[in-house]
Design an enzyme around this catalytic site. Sequence first.
Site, short mmCIF file in Angstrom:
data_model
loop_
_atom_site.label_atom_id
_atom_site.label_comp_id
_atom_site.label_asym_id
_atom_site.label_seq_id
_atom_site.Cartn_x
_atom_site.Cartn_y
_atom_site.Cartn_z
N ASN A 135 -1.59 -17.86 -53.67
CA ASN A 135 -1.45 -18.33 -52.21
C ASN A 135 -1.55 -19.71 -52.37
O ASN A 135 -2.86 -20.43 -52.46
CB ASN A 135 -2.49 -17.76 -51.40
CG ASN A 135 -2.39 -18.16 -49.75
OD1 ASN A 135 -1.70 -19.03 -49.63
ND2 ASN A 135 -3.05 -17.41 -49.21
N ARG A 151 2.46 -15.79 -51.37
CA ARG A 151 2.36 -15.87 -50.11
C ARG A 151 3.32 -16.99 -49.55
O ARG A 151 2.83 -18.24 -49.83
CB ARG A 151 1.17 -16.08 -49.46
CG ARG A 151 1.06 -16.19 -48.09
CD ARG A 151 -0.43 -16.35 -47.43
NE ARG A 151 -0.56 -16.40 -46.08
CZ ARG A 151 -1.10 -17.09 -45.33
NH1 ARG A 151 -1.91 -17.98 -46.04
NH2 ARG A 151 -1.11 -17.28 -44.06
N HIS A 179 0.85 -14.12 -39.78
CA HIS A 179 -0.09 -12.96 -40.03
C HIS A 179 0.76 -11.66 -40.17
O HIS A 179 0.20 -10.66 -40.18
CB HIS A 179 -1.08 -12.74 -39.00
CG HIS A 179 -2.17 -14.00 -38.67
ND1 HIS A 179 -2.33 -14.29 -37.55
CD2 HIS A 179 -2.64 -14.94 -39.50
CE1 HIS A 179 -3.39 -15.35 -37.65
NE2 HIS A 179 -3.39 -15.51 -39.01
N ILE A 192 -8.18 -11.39 -35.86
CA ILE A 192 -9.01 -12.57 -35.14
C ILE A 192 -9.72 -13.05 -36.21
O ILE A 192 -10.83 -12.61 -36.71
CB ILE A 192 -9.52 -12.23 -33.95
CG1 ILE A 192 -10.15 -10.66 -33.84
CG2 ILE A 192 -8.48 -12.28 -32.68
CD1 ILE A 192 -10.95 -10.40 -32.74
N GLY A 208 -7.73 -18.57 -37.41
CA GLY A 208 -6.24 -18.39 -36.80
C GLY A 208 -6.37 -17.06 -36.06
O GLY A 208 -6.98 -15.99 -36.70
N ARG A 238 -7.80 -24.19 -32.02
CA ARG A 238 -6.63 -24.15 -31.57
C ARG A 238 -6.56 -23.79 -30.07
O ARG A 238 -7.17 -22.69 -29.82
CB ARG A 238 -5.59 -23.40 -32.35
CG ARG A 238 -5.26 -24.13 -33.82
CD ARG A 238 -4.26 -22.97 -34.45
NE ARG A 238 -4.80 -22.84 -35.72
CZ ARG A 238 -4.48 -21.58 -36.61
NH1 ARG A 238 -3.37 -21.16 -35.99
NH2 ARG A 238 -4.99 -21.60 -37.81
N ASP A 258 -16.69 -21.75 -34.81
CA ASP A 258 -17.05 -20.77 -35.80
C ASP A 258 -17.61 -19.44 -34.87
O ASP A 258 -18.97 -20.11 -34.23
CB ASP A 258 -18.01 -21.02 -36.87
CG ASP A 258 -18.26 -20.29 -37.86
OD1 ASP A 258 -17.67 -20.23 -39.08
OD2 ASP A 258 -18.80 -19.03 -37.44
N ASN A 276 -16.00 -8.36 -38.26
CA ASN A 276 -17.63 -8.52 -38.11
C ASN A 276 -18.23 -8.45 -36.95
O ASN A 276 -19.39 -8.64 -36.88
CB ASN A 276 -17.95 -9.69 -38.86
CG ASN A 276 -17.43 -9.77 -40.44
OD1 ASN A 276 -17.97 -8.64 -41.19
ND2 ASN A 276 -16.34 -10.57 -40.92
N GLU A 330 -4.11 -8.97 -47.34
CA GLU A 330 -2.75 -9.23 -47.31
C GLU A 330 -2.47 -9.35 -48.89
O GLU A 330 -1.13 -9.44 -49.15
CB GLU A 330 -2.65 -10.61 -46.65
CG GLU A 330 -2.90 -10.63 -45.17
CD GLU A 330 -3.37 -11.96 -44.33
OE1 GLU A 330 -4.45 -11.91 -44.70
OE2 GLU A 330 -2.55 -12.62 -43.97
P1 ADP Z 1 -9.46 -17.28 -41.54
O1 ADP Z 1 -8.49 -17.24 -40.31
O2 ADP Z 1 -9.35 -18.82 -42.03
O3 ADP Z 1 -8.85 -16.58 -42.71
P2 ADP Z 1 -11.36 -15.70 -41.37
O4 ADP Z 1 -10.43 -14.52 -41.16
O5 ADP Z 1 -12.23 -15.76 -42.62
O6 ADP Z 1 -10.51 -16.99 -41.13
O7 ADP Z 1 -12.50 -15.57 -40.04
C1 ADP Z 1 -13.34 -16.48 -39.78
C2 ADP Z 1 -14.04 -16.43 -38.56
O8 ADP Z 1 -14.74 -15.04 -38.62
C3 ADP Z 1 -15.07 -17.35 -38.16
O9 ADP Z 1 -14.93 -17.85 -36.64
C4 ADP Z 1 -16.28 -16.60 -38.43
O10 ADP Z 1 -17.49 -16.98 -37.57
C5 ADP Z 1 -16.13 -15.10 -37.95
N1 ADP Z 1 -17.07 -14.36 -38.56
C6 ADP Z 1 -17.23 -13.99 -39.94
N2 ADP Z 1 -18.18 -13.22 -39.92
C7 ADP Z 1 -18.82 -13.07 -38.82
C8 ADP Z 1 -20.07 -12.34 -37.94
N3 ADP Z 1 -20.81 -11.71 -38.92
N4 ADP Z 1 -20.12 -12.39 -36.91
C9 ADP Z 1 -19.12 -13.11 -35.96
N5 ADP Z 1 -18.27 -13.94 -36.38
C10 ADP Z 1 -17.99 -13.94 -37.80
#
Ligand code: ADP
Length: 412
Positions: free
Chosen positions: A7, A91, A180, A209, A212, A241, A283, A335, A385
């Site tokens: 990637n 990718r 995605h 989610i 992005g 965004r 975040d 998560n 992915e």
């Molecule tokens: P990307 O789109 O960059 O691949 P990810 O799929 O890794 O991103 O998702 C990142 C998001 O997931 C962030 O907003 C992060 O805070 C959230 N996240 C990860 N772990 C947790 C958790 N335990 N509780 C709430 N949000 C989480």
Amino acid sequence: MKILVINAGSSSIKYQLYNMKDESVLASGRVERIGTESAIVTHEPAAGPGVREVSGILDHVTAVRRVLDLLLHREHGVVASIAEIEAVGHRVVHGGETFKASVLVDDEVKRSIRDLFDLAPLHNPAALMGINAVEQNMPNMPQAVVFDTAFHQTMPRHAYLYPIPMALYRRHKIRRYGFHGTSHFYVSERAAEMIGRPIAELKMITCHIGNGASCTAIQGGKSIDTSMGLTPLEGLMMGTRSGDIDPAVVPFVMSKEELTLGEVNSMLNKHSGMLAISGFSGDMREIVEAMEDGDRNAKLAFDMFCYRLRKYVGAYAAAMNGLDVLVFTAGIGENSAHVRKAVCEGLTFLGVQLDETANQRHSKDARFISAPDSRVKVLVVPTNEELIIARDTFRLVSERKAAGDSPVSRGQ
Ligand code: ADP
């Protein structure tokens, strides 16, 4: 057969080496800050200690060479010879209308990816750099490309066209593409497998989610609508965004704030979403923590995020005239029990009943979080992915071998 998945971004390369015999990951890692004297290389073999080093890596060709060195390394390597790697899968973010499926790379495919630079100016050039870097380091290595947009190419015209002058579609291909796709495809297949029903019978909504975020309506295994559009800015509210806003905000802000187009673009992509509403972070983990400490702006950001996602689920249930399965995936989807609860609480009218204990339980495995008698099954499915890229590459290369080297392509 061993497949290397790559990637490539403009200044980074992430990689995984798969053993397709059991689909296990033999090693993974990344090269970051390519183009600087202090590039960071992280290499993690499945067994044994990993490596982290800082060195000058000025281009993608050198980065790929370093990755190959590490895969072959006496101590940290996982293959005895590069000949053990039979193909490389990449990718690619944008396949436009040209690519409805993954394909093997040839000159024509590279030309088409270049033709799509306009639609993905940040992503497609980087992917092509990755392909060329592999070509230079591993001449004659079969390479495949898997597109984020391909899965959504089944959308009907009434879903992918924008109600703007048709000449813009004809001249510039301005339309909804969606992103995605590899993730939405993977989690929908996995969810159908877990439910034990053919995907052809199911109406699903998949919510990818993370930083992005996008939501897809999948009917009979085909994407019929998705929230991201011409670019990954449309749709759900995201970390930084905006997602959907009135398009008239753009000229209005440009005139009131005396901003350039580039500045408004940057505002909507990098300084909006949860970051703008909370005032401190995009975040979700930090938003939830602050919300629990009583921060009102964090609570507002959280509420808006969940409300907007719930509206999309409602809209897509209407688009399909029903809903059987709701899937959550990616960083937040996998998560955040808080987000899943807030979204599902407002969907009881559709037949969504959450099992609160199952929702709170932490696990890395795909699982049901709906109550046993919930009409709509709700699942958390960790996305993968890279595995789809490895599978598609494996399939394409095997088909070509079987066909005696004539070019073939295959849908996801
Ligand atoms: P990307 O789109 O960059 O691949 P990810 O799929 O890794 O991103 O998702 C990142 C998001 O997931 C962030 O907003 C992060 O805070 C959230 N996240 C990860 N772990 C947790 C958790 N335990 N509780 C709430 N949000 C989480």
